[in-house]
Design an enzyme around this catalytic site. Structure first.
Site, mmCIF file in Angstrom:
data_model
loop_
_atom_site.group_PDB
_atom_site.id
_atom_site.type_symbol
_atom_site.label_atom_id
_atom_site.label_comp_id
_atom_site.label_asym_id
_atom_site.label_seq_id
_atom_site.Cartn_x
_atom_site.Cartn_y
_atom_site.Cartn_z
ATOM 1 C CB VAL A 70 41.035 39.505 31.993
ATOM 2 C CG1 VAL A 70 41.026 40.596 32.248
ATOM 3 C CG2 VAL A 70 42.147 38.819 31.990
ATOM 4 C CB CYS A 71 35.976 40.698 34.740
ATOM 5 S SG CYS A 71 36.252 40.644 36.406
ATOM 6 C CB ALA A 72 35.925 45.727 35.089
ATOM 7 N N GLY A 74 37.493 41.681 38.893
ATOM 8 C CA GLY A 74 37.801 40.524 39.288
ATOM 9 C C GLY A 74 36.772 39.467 39.588
ATOM 10 C CG MET A 99 41.004 44.744 32.396
ATOM 11 S SD MET A 99 42.508 44.105 31.558
ATOM 12 C CE MET A 99 42.921 45.540 30.622
#
Length: 376
Positions: A70-72, A74, A99
């Site tokens: 998971v990152c901010a 993608g 996210m």
């Protein structure tokens, strides 16, 4: 590369599956707000520490379990997932759009159905916000809509109904309301308390003791149920359901300190809890505007809500407190962390400021912090 959508991940949250989240955002962002699941395990290592390789974290990631990177938004997660696959991990997924997408997903749950009405709850799992649709005959009423108005329009189409009424229980501080735009798109009447200070056209709730359509009577609880904001209202539907906005939660009460008048507004909240709400029967189902923990506040039927009797029994702030004790408890429990960007969000919801889609997205990122006190 395997991808997982926020809808698929929401299903895992609701089913309480075991999932390993590898979050590659900055530590402060992770600590402030993360994907929460009862049986989720986590590793947080910022992306910039992984640019030269993942050797340092390989031993901290399970090979026999689903791993979701998971990152901010993608992009970074794809880079990290590729490295994990190259290192021999078989079951690695990236969360599509990260996210940002997690913040925006709405999960529809059935709340109630009888011969007069059907009620859906829309759970914004990544943010803890709740909105509702009440359907009766060929009409629908939407309560506290988020800005993702396509979702409500799609459900209305599926149900073969027209959205004719939209209500906001208060001027929201943690998310941008879709009420005004949904009203413009559908021709529905949009209702809000005049005392909340909005500068665009709406139907003032002060002028309506009830909103009636088809087989539904929605009572606007007598002027009104302040506490969280001066113009917070609750809606009592067919003497069965209480849409409590941010006044009463399954595990707490709405915080009255965002206006900087904690003690003064706590007196209003006391009158709401001990006079207006005290008169409502124990078997009425409370449907709030937010929740703090899905694990604690989602019931066995799969929606966030509980009977008023159960909430009263659990919440010491609703049990035989004197006015002085209650105000003191509220002031002590007032959470100093305000919802992120709440002043800008309130200005947008009031109609004093405009924001494009990207700005709205940025303003809403992060958790909601509208609850005052949670009991478990």
């Amino acid at each position: 590369m395997k991808q997982m959508t926020v809808k698929e991940l929401t299903s895992k949250v609701l089913k309480k599956e075991h999932v390993f989240i590898f979050d590659v955002r900055n530590e402060s962002d992770f600590k402030d707000w993360k994907i929460e699941g009862k049986n989720f395990a986590y590793l947080n290592v910022p992306y910039f520490e992984l640019i030269d390789g993942i050797e340092a974290v390989v031993d901290r990631i399970p090979k026999d379990q689903e791993v979701i990177v998971v990152c901010a938004k993608g992009g970074s997660s794809e880079f990290v997932a590729e490295q994990l696959e190259e290192a021999g991990f078989q079951n690695v997924f990236t969360l599509v759009d990260g996210m940002q997408a997690w913040s925006e997903h709405l999960h529809k749950a059935m709340v109630y159905e009888d011969e007069n009405m059907k009620v859906y709850q829309f759970i914004r799992v990544g943010k803890g916000c709740l909105s509702y649709m009440v359907i009766s005959g060929k009409e629908a009423l939407v309560v506290d809509p988020s800005r993702f108005i396509d979702v409500y329009e799609d459900v209305a189409r599926e149900e073969g109904v027209n959205i004719t009424h939209i209500v906001d229980s208060h001027l929201h501080a943690d998310h941008i309301s879709g009420g005004r735009e949904l009203a413009e798109r559908t021709g529905a009447k949009y209702y809000l308390m005049k005392s909340e200070g909005a500068v665009y056209h709406f139907e003032p709730l002060e002028m309506h003791d009830t909103i009636d359509f088809e087989q539904v009577q929605l009572e606007v609880l007598a002027v009104k149920t302040p506490g969280h904001t001066p113009g917070s209202v609750s809606f009592f539907v067919n003497h069965k359901l209480l849409f409590s906005g941010d006044t009463i939660f399954v595990g707490g009460l709405g915080r009255p300190d965002l206006g900087g008048k904690a003690a003064e507004w706590a007196l209003d909240l006391y009158d709401t809890v001990y006079e207006k709400v005290a008169a409502i029967a124990d078997d009425v189902v409370v449907l709030p505007g937010h929740y703090a923990s899905l694990d604690d506040e989602m019931n066995g039927a799969g929606f966030v809500g509980d009977t008023l009797g159960n909430i009263r029994a659990r919440n010491e702030m609703m049990q035989n407190q004197s006015k002085e004790e209650f105000v003191e408890m509220v002031v002590q429990n007032a959470n100093n962390e305000t919802p992120p960007n709440f002043e800008e969000i309130v200005a947008i919801n009031r109609g004093l400021k405009e924001a494009d889609a990207e700005q709205q997205q940025e303003l809403e990122i992060g958790p909601n912090r509208c609850a005052l006190h949670h009991t478990h």
